[in-house]
Write a protein that holds these residues in place. Structure first.
Motif, PDB file in Angstrom:
ATOM      1  N   PHE A 195       1.057  -0.894  -0.242  1.00 51.89           N
ATOM      2  CA  PHE A 195      -0.128  -0.200  -0.536  1.00 51.89           C
ATOM      3  C   PHE A 195       1.001   1.400  -0.170  1.00 51.89           C
ATOM      4  CE2 PHE A 195      -2.034  -3.830   1.964  1.00 51.89           C
ATOM      5  CZ  PHE A 195      -2.922  -4.156   1.682  1.00 51.89           C
ATOM      6  N   VAL A 196       0.927   2.312  -1.325  1.00 50.08           N
ATOM      7  CA  VAL A 196       1.605   2.718  -1.005  1.00 50.08           C
ATOM      8  C   VAL A 196       0.494   4.403  -0.346  1.00 50.08           C
ATOM      9  CG1 VAL A 196       2.353   5.065  -3.182  1.00 50.08           C
ATOM     10  CG2 VAL A 196       2.726   2.706  -3.518  1.00 50.08           C
ATOM     11  N   ALA A 197       1.285   5.054   0.253  1.00 44.38           N
ATOM     12  CA  ALA A 197       0.672   6.217   0.647  1.00 44.38           C
ATOM     13  C   ALA A 197       1.243   7.180   0.923  1.00 44.38           C
ATOM     14  CB  ALA A 197      -0.358   5.522   1.977  1.00 44.38           C
ATOM     15  N   GLY A 198       0.810   8.740   0.195  1.00 45.66           N
ATOM     16  CA  GLY A 198       1.776   9.693  -0.232  1.00 45.66           C
ATOM     17  C   GLY A 198       1.224  10.916   1.490  1.00 45.66           C
ATOM     18  N   SER A 199       0.674  11.536   1.414  1.00 41.67           N
ATOM     19  CA  SER A 199      -0.320  12.726   1.704  1.00 41.67           C
ATOM     20  C   SER A 199      -0.726  12.162   3.271  1.00 41.67           C
ATOM     21  CB  SER A 199      -1.694  13.349   0.812  1.00 41.67           C
ATOM     22  OG  SER A 199      -2.288  12.610   0.313  1.00 41.67           O
ATOM     23  N   ALA A 200      -1.530  10.910   3.204  1.00 45.63           N
ATOM     24  CA  ALA A 200      -2.301  10.460   4.072  1.00 45.63           C
ATOM     25  C   ALA A 200      -0.745   9.807   5.165  1.00 45.63           C
ATOM     26  CB  ALA A 200      -2.110   8.897   3.869  1.00 45.63           C
ATOM     27  N   ILE A 201       0.044   9.797   5.236  1.00 47.37           N
ATOM     28  CA  ILE A 201       1.317   9.838   5.733  1.00 47.37           C
ATOM     29  C   ILE A 201       2.351  10.963   5.948  1.00 47.37           C
ATOM     30  CG2 ILE A 201       3.998   8.313   6.845  1.00 47.37           C
ATOM     31  CD1 ILE A 201       2.557   5.394   5.502  1.00 47.37           C
ATOM     32  N   PHE A 202       2.754  11.754   5.326  1.00 43.62           N
ATOM     33  CA  PHE A 202       4.156  13.000   5.596  1.00 43.62           C
ATOM     34  C   PHE A 202       2.731  13.831   5.956  1.00 43.62           C
ATOM     35  CE2 PHE A 202       7.130   9.636   3.414  1.00 43.62           C
ATOM     36  CZ  PHE A 202       7.863  10.110   3.383  1.00 43.62           C
ATOM     37  N   GLY A 203       1.550  13.757   5.120  1.00 41.24           N
ATOM     38  CA  GLY A 203       1.286  14.978   5.426  1.00 41.24           C
ATOM     39  C   GLY A 203       0.213  14.941   7.296  1.00 41.24           C
ATOM     40  N   SER A 204       0.967  13.639   7.720  1.00 37.78           N
ATOM     41  CA  SER A 204      -0.014  14.225   9.272  1.00 37.78           C
ATOM     42  C   SER A 204       1.022  14.265  10.055  1.00 37.78           C
ATOM     43  CB  SER A 204      -0.309  12.301   9.507  1.00 37.78           C
ATOM     44  OG  SER A 204       0.844  11.544   9.707  1.00 37.78           O
ATOM     45  N   GLU A 205       0.399  14.419  11.640  1.00 40.57           N
ATOM     46  CA  GLU A 205       1.651  15.138  12.481  1.00 40.57           C
ATOM     47  C   GLU A 205       2.414  13.744  13.162  1.00 40.57           C
ATOM     48  OE1 GLU A 205       1.982  18.230  14.071  1.00 40.57           O
ATOM     49  OE2 GLU A 205       0.551  18.667  12.191  1.00 40.57           O
ATOM     50  N   ASP A 206       1.996  13.099  13.813  1.00 42.81           N
ATOM     51  CA  ASP A 206       2.321  11.720  13.493  1.00 42.81           C
ATOM     52  C   ASP A 206       2.435  10.476  12.951  1.00 42.81           C
ATOM     53  OD1 ASP A 206       2.898   9.848  15.462  1.00 42.81           O
ATOM     54  OD2 ASP A 206       1.884  10.293  16.902  1.00 42.81           O
ATOM     55  N   TYR A 207       3.436  10.523  12.061  1.00 40.17           N
ATOM     56  CA  TYR A 207       3.564   8.837  11.487  1.00 40.17           C
ATOM     57  C   TYR A 207       3.765   7.660  11.635  1.00 40.17           C
ATOM     58  CZ  TYR A 207       6.441  12.669   8.205  1.00 40.17           C
ATOM     59  OH  TYR A 207       6.555  13.908   8.266  1.00 40.17           O
ATOM     60  N   ARG A 208       4.143   7.320  13.009  1.00 42.59           N
ATOM     61  CA  ARG A 208       3.541   6.445  13.818  1.00 42.59           C
ATOM     62  C   ARG A 208       2.167   5.787  13.942  1.00 42.59           C
ATOM     63  NH1 ARG A 208       6.591   2.392  16.084  1.00 42.59           N
ATOM     64  NH2 ARG A 208       8.430   3.631  16.402  1.00 42.59           N
ATOM     65  N   ALA A 209       1.347   6.832  14.517  1.00 43.64           N
ATOM     66  CA  ALA A 209       0.692   6.619  14.467  1.00 43.64           C
ATOM     67  C   ALA A 209      -0.301   6.870  13.072  1.00 43.64           C
ATOM     68  CB  ALA A 209      -0.266   8.036  15.620  1.00 43.64           C
ATOM     69  N   THR A 210      -0.473   7.365  12.040  1.00 43.14           N
ATOM     70  CA  THR A 210      -1.197   6.480  11.140  1.00 43.14           C
ATOM     71  C   THR A 210      -0.463   5.581  10.631  1.00 43.14           C
ATOM     72  OG1 THR A 210      -0.453   9.450  10.524  1.00 43.14           O
ATOM     73  CG2 THR A 210      -1.223   7.486   9.102  1.00 43.14           C
ATOM     74  N   ILE A 211       0.946   5.647  10.574  1.00 44.68           N
ATOM     75  CA  ILE A 211       0.938   3.747  10.155  1.00 44.68           C
ATOM     76  C   ILE A 211       0.766   2.429  11.174  1.00 44.68           C
ATOM     77  CG2 ILE A 211       3.267   2.071   9.718  1.00 44.68           C
ATOM     78  CD1 ILE A 211       4.506   5.142   8.597  1.00 44.68           C
ATOM     79  N   ASP A 212       0.548   2.973  12.818  1.00 46.74           N
ATOM     80  CA  ASP A 212      -0.559   1.758  13.243  1.00 46.74           C
ATOM     81  C   ASP A 212      -1.766   2.004  12.768  1.00 46.74           C
ATOM     82  OD1 ASP A 212       1.765   1.290  14.152  1.00 46.74           O
ATOM     83  OD2 ASP A 212       1.654   2.536  16.160  1.00 46.74           O
TER      84      ASP A 212
END
Ligand code: DX5
Ligand code: ZN
Length: 221
Positions: A195-212
């Motif tokens: 799963f590729v995710a650009g804005s969803a991950i790098f656009g978020s405040e907390d990368y770990r929380a988003t990936i989790d």
């Protein structure tokens, strides 16, 4: 299922690219999706093999998943092989001789991937399935991050999954475009494993929380 999450560098802060890549790897990313755009095959310009080479020299040894949106593709493949690409994916529209292009990647020691735009028929896969290690289904039109997921991509993922399973080969099935924690499960159910995710991950405040949150959604898919 061994799911891979692949942050796309396109949405990273390019003034700190190495740090951004280390940050998403620390936050649990499995591979790095490296988008190459040429303002010819797609109407946008990003980075080339020189940047990948610098990242390798800076000690980044993660799996680099190069998504080549550049035409003609063949001349660039040698550069990306030398720079340390692990996977190189090409669009059939970006080369006159797809069989040769995929062979160039394989013979150069990387894993070849084949990319399908929303309007590219999946049937083409049957012609070259023995030559690919990854199938990438675009769930947006290539060229820009931050676009909305095209729902018809789910049917294409299902068709690709059937063809891959019937081949008996080990081929990753990747989806790219508009992937977020709240829609990632639908692509997994349709057969995607990467799963590729650009804005969803790098656009978020907390990368770990988003990936989790993505992993949690995948575990429940
Ligand atoms: C678009 C690129 C994508 C892009 C995805 O042509 O191939 O990898 O970065 O961005 P998001 O996740 O924001 O849709
Ligand atoms: Zn991409």
């Amino acid at each position: 299922m061994n799911y891979w999450i692949a942050p796309s560098i396109l949405a990273a802060d390019f003034s700190r690219l190495g740090d951004e890549i280390r940050a998403v790897l620390d936050a649990g990313a499995d591979i790095i999706h490296f988008d190459v755009m040429d303002n010819h095959y797609v109407p946008n310009l990003s980075v080339g093999a020189l940047v990948l080479d610098s990242l390798r020299k800076a000690g980044i040894d993660a799996t680099m998943d190069v998504h080549l949106m550049a035409k003609p593709a063949d001349r660039l493949i040698g550069d990306f092989l030398s720079a340390g690409a692990d996977i190189i994916s090409v669009h059939p529209e970006a080369t006159d001789h797809l069989h040769r292009t995929l062979s160039l990647i394989r013979d150069g020691g990387a894993q070849p991937g084949l990319v399908f735009n929303p309007a590219t028929p999946i049937d083409l896969l049957s012609e070259v399935i023995d030559l690919v290690d990854l199938v990438l289904i675009m769930s947006i039109n290539p060229g820009f991050g931050g676009q909305a997921f095209i729902p018809a991509s789910l049917d294409k993922l299902t068709d690709a999954r059937e063809m891959i399973d019937a081949s008996g080969r080990e081929i990753r099935l990747e989806v790219d475009g508009g992937i977020k924690a709240d829609n990632i499960a639908a692509s997994a159910r349709a057969g995607a494993d990467t799963f590729v995710a650009g804005s969803a991950i790098f656009g978020s405040e907390d990368y770990r929380a988003t990936i989790d949150a993505m992993r949690k959604a995948l575990a429940a898919a």
